[in-house]
Design a protein around this motif. Structure first.
Motif, PDB file in Angstrom:
ATOM      1  N   THR A   1       0.854  -1.189   0.000  1.00 51.55           N
ATOM      2  CA  THR A   1       0.000   0.000   0.000  1.00 51.55           C
ATOM      3  C   THR A   1       0.892   1.243   0.000  1.00 51.55           C
ATOM      4  O   THR A   1       1.978   1.252   0.579  1.00 51.55           O
ATOM      5  CB  THR A   1      -0.903   0.021   1.240  1.00 51.55           C
TER       6      THR A   1
ATOM      7  N   THR B   1      -3.821   2.966  -0.633  1.00 51.29           N
ATOM      8  CA  THR B   1      -4.325   1.933  -1.547  1.00 51.29           C
ATOM      9  C   THR B   1      -3.154   1.111  -2.074  1.00 51.29           C
ATOM     10  O   THR B   1      -1.995   1.473  -1.926  1.00 51.29           O
ATOM     11  CB  THR B   1      -5.082   2.565  -2.727  1.00 51.29           C
ATOM     12  N   ALA B   2      -3.492  -0.010  -2.723  1.00 56.73           N
ATOM     13  CA  ALA B   2      -2.473  -0.875  -3.331  1.00 56.73           C
ATOM     14  C   ALA B   2      -2.577  -0.836  -4.846  1.00 56.73           C
ATOM     15  O   ALA B   2      -2.235  -1.810  -5.528  1.00 56.73           O
ATOM     16  CB  ALA B   2      -2.618  -2.307  -2.812  1.00 56.73           C
TER      17      ALA B   2
END
Length: 523
Positions: A215, A236-237
């Motif tokens: 992430t 987020t990834a």
């Protein structure tokens, strides 16, 4: 166990000794009966004197008298403090009494002695002896404890000195360590500040991602500008990277200059060189992604390659036009001559025009030999066999021009070769070598094996190639000879390329050497 106190009774008469034992019988001490001065002296020499409380000495004895015996006893240091009481029935004059006190006795009693008085005197000396022994033991114990205390004080003093030294060393170490930690902290702060500035201001795309879920923790300005993604990717990834097949790829391992593609927010696909590194941020393992956008560089390289190809095509076209124009000009001249004079073509001019046409055809044929898509029929061949089949032709050419050929062929295994192309390469290079030498020169041809290659070496003894010309070798239509198309070496380089071989050239005023290395295993 303590040794029992002893009383020495010295008298030459047995009945007197028996009477003394009867009077002094006690469990507190032991009465030792001795019948002469000599026997008393021998006893004192053998037995310790510190357990004898008192000596009862008869004055009148055969041999050594009591006075003489006491004088000898007092001469021995260990016996000087033993109390002595003289007992006599004969020597009662004042002179004898004074002599007894003079030699060291503490009392002088006349026989018959009153038993109770004698017992009281002896008990008194025994008590004095016991008190003296007790005081002596206490003194020795006190002395021992004093020595132990002094030793303990000495050890404490040494320990205190060592403790002071250790404290000084510890203070110095703490001070040095504190200074080192302060310096390390300052360096760490400076390093973090530098990293922060580098991260923010770097022209490369940089992102920090948490391991193992990848992430995003932070991205720099270049990343935002190139990808179009900013703070919305934090936490987020989202993976923007793609491999060469345009598949989404995760990079959780360390890579160096990995060619990748990334997708911008607008949907464009760009190319970059990705490098990754594992770093610690606040005791947390993170992955640092550093990407260098090479999209424009690739476009520039592609354009440059295209321009280089166009330039090469232009050079080759100019060379071909120049080389073919000469025979065409000759033929056109003859045809124009016949047209203007309205004459029939004379037979003797036809061979000339045919020769010029053949020369133009040869130039075109050699040019076509440079084509990269030319089919090469390679199969396992021995390079020594090909050279040996050409050697008579090369030697004949050498003999005609007054030169020599020296061949040394080592063991070489079979490799993938095109027989016709190898003959053309060997003949071209050998003929060039012979032409470069004056009469009497020697052309050397050698073959040998290296760990990964079969090597062909061709060396002449000519005047060499100028340094500015070496880098142009193999270029189409470049030649240093007065006659020739300049395509011979270019064809050799093209043949070597089709065989995955490399050509190495070294030249000096003593001659030129070509080393061609063929791989043992075909690629």
């Amino acid at each position: 166990m303590e040794q029992q106190v002893k009383i020495l009774a010295v008298d030459d008469r047995y009945e007197n000794l028996l009477a003394l034992n009867s009077i002094l019988a006690s469990s507190s001490y032991d009465v030792i009966s001795l019948q002469s001065g000599e026997e008393a002296l021998r006893y004192l020499l053998k037995e310790p004197a510190d357990h004898i409380a008192v000596i009862l000495m008869d004055v009148q004895m055969p041999g050594l008298s009591g006075f003489e015996t006491v004088e000898l006893i007092k001469q021995r240091k260990a016996c000087q403090d033993i109390p002595i009481i003289f007992l006599t029935a004969l020597s009662t004059s004042i002179e004898h009494v004074l002599r007894g006190y003079h030699v060291g006795s503490i009392d002088y009693l006349f026989k018959p002695v009153h038993p109770k008085m004698l017992r009281m005197k002896v008990d008194g000396f025994v008590n004095m002896h016991l008190n003296h022994q007790k005081l002596k033991a206490q003194s020795e114990l006190l002395h021992k404890r004093t020595l132990d205390l002094e030793e303990t004080n000495r050890k404490l003093a040494e320990a205190e000195e060592k403790l002071i030294e250790q404290n000084l060393l510890l203070e110095n170490w703490v001070e040095e360590r504190t200074s080192e930690l302060v310096d390390a902290h300052e360096k760490l702060m400076n390093s973090q500040e530098h990293f922060k500035k580098m991260f923010i201001l770097s022209p490369s795309l940089m992102a920090i991602r948490r391991l193992p879920d990848l992430t995003y923790l932070d991205v720099n300005e270049s990343w935002k500008q190139h990808t179009g993604y900013g703070d919305e990717v934090i936490g987020t990834a989202l993976n923007l990277l793609r491999d060469d097949l345009n598949n989404i790829a995760k990079y959780g391992d360390i890579v160096r200059n990995e060619k990748v593609r990334y997708v911008t927010k607008t949907g464009d696909i760009r190319t970059a060189l990705l490098s990754t590194e594992i770093i610690d941020i606040e005791d947390e393992k993170c992955m640092l992604h550093v990407a260098v956008d090479i999209t424009e560089s690739l476009r520039f390289e592609t354009e440059m390659a295209r321009l280089a190809q166009l330039n090469l095509v232009g050079e080759m076209a100019a060379g071909i036009a120049h080389e073919i124009r000469n025979p065409m000009t000759t033929i056109r001249g003859f045809l124009q001559l016949f047209q203007e004079n309205d004459r029939h073509m004379q037979k003797e001019y036809i061979p000339i025009m045919l020769e010029e046409l053949d020369r133009a055809n040869d130039i075109i044929t050699e040019y076509l030999s440079l084509a990269k898509n030319k089919q090469s029929y390679q199969r396992p061949e021995s390079i020594n066999r090909i050279i040996e089949s050409l050697l008579p032709l090369i030697q004949a050419e050498a003999v005609l021009s007054g030169k020599h050929v020296n061949g040394q062929f080592g063991y070489c295994p079979e490799i993938q070769l095109d027989d016709k192309e190898m003959r053309q390469l060997i003949l071209n290079m050998c003929m060039n070598g012979l032409e470069a030498m004056s009469i009497g020169g020697t052309l050397s041809i050698e073959t040998y094996q290296e760990p990964e290659h079969v090597v062909l070496l061709i060396a002449d003894q000519g005047s060499g190639i100028k340094a500015e010309h070496l880098e142009k070798l193999g270029r189409p239509f470049f030649t240093t000879k007065d006659e020739g198309t300049g395509l011979g070496l270019a064809i050799c380089y093209s043949i070597a390329a089709r065989h995955h071989a490399t050509i190495e050239v070294s030249s000096s005023s003593n001659g030129t050497t070509f080393i061609i290395r063929f791989p043992l295993h075909s690629k």
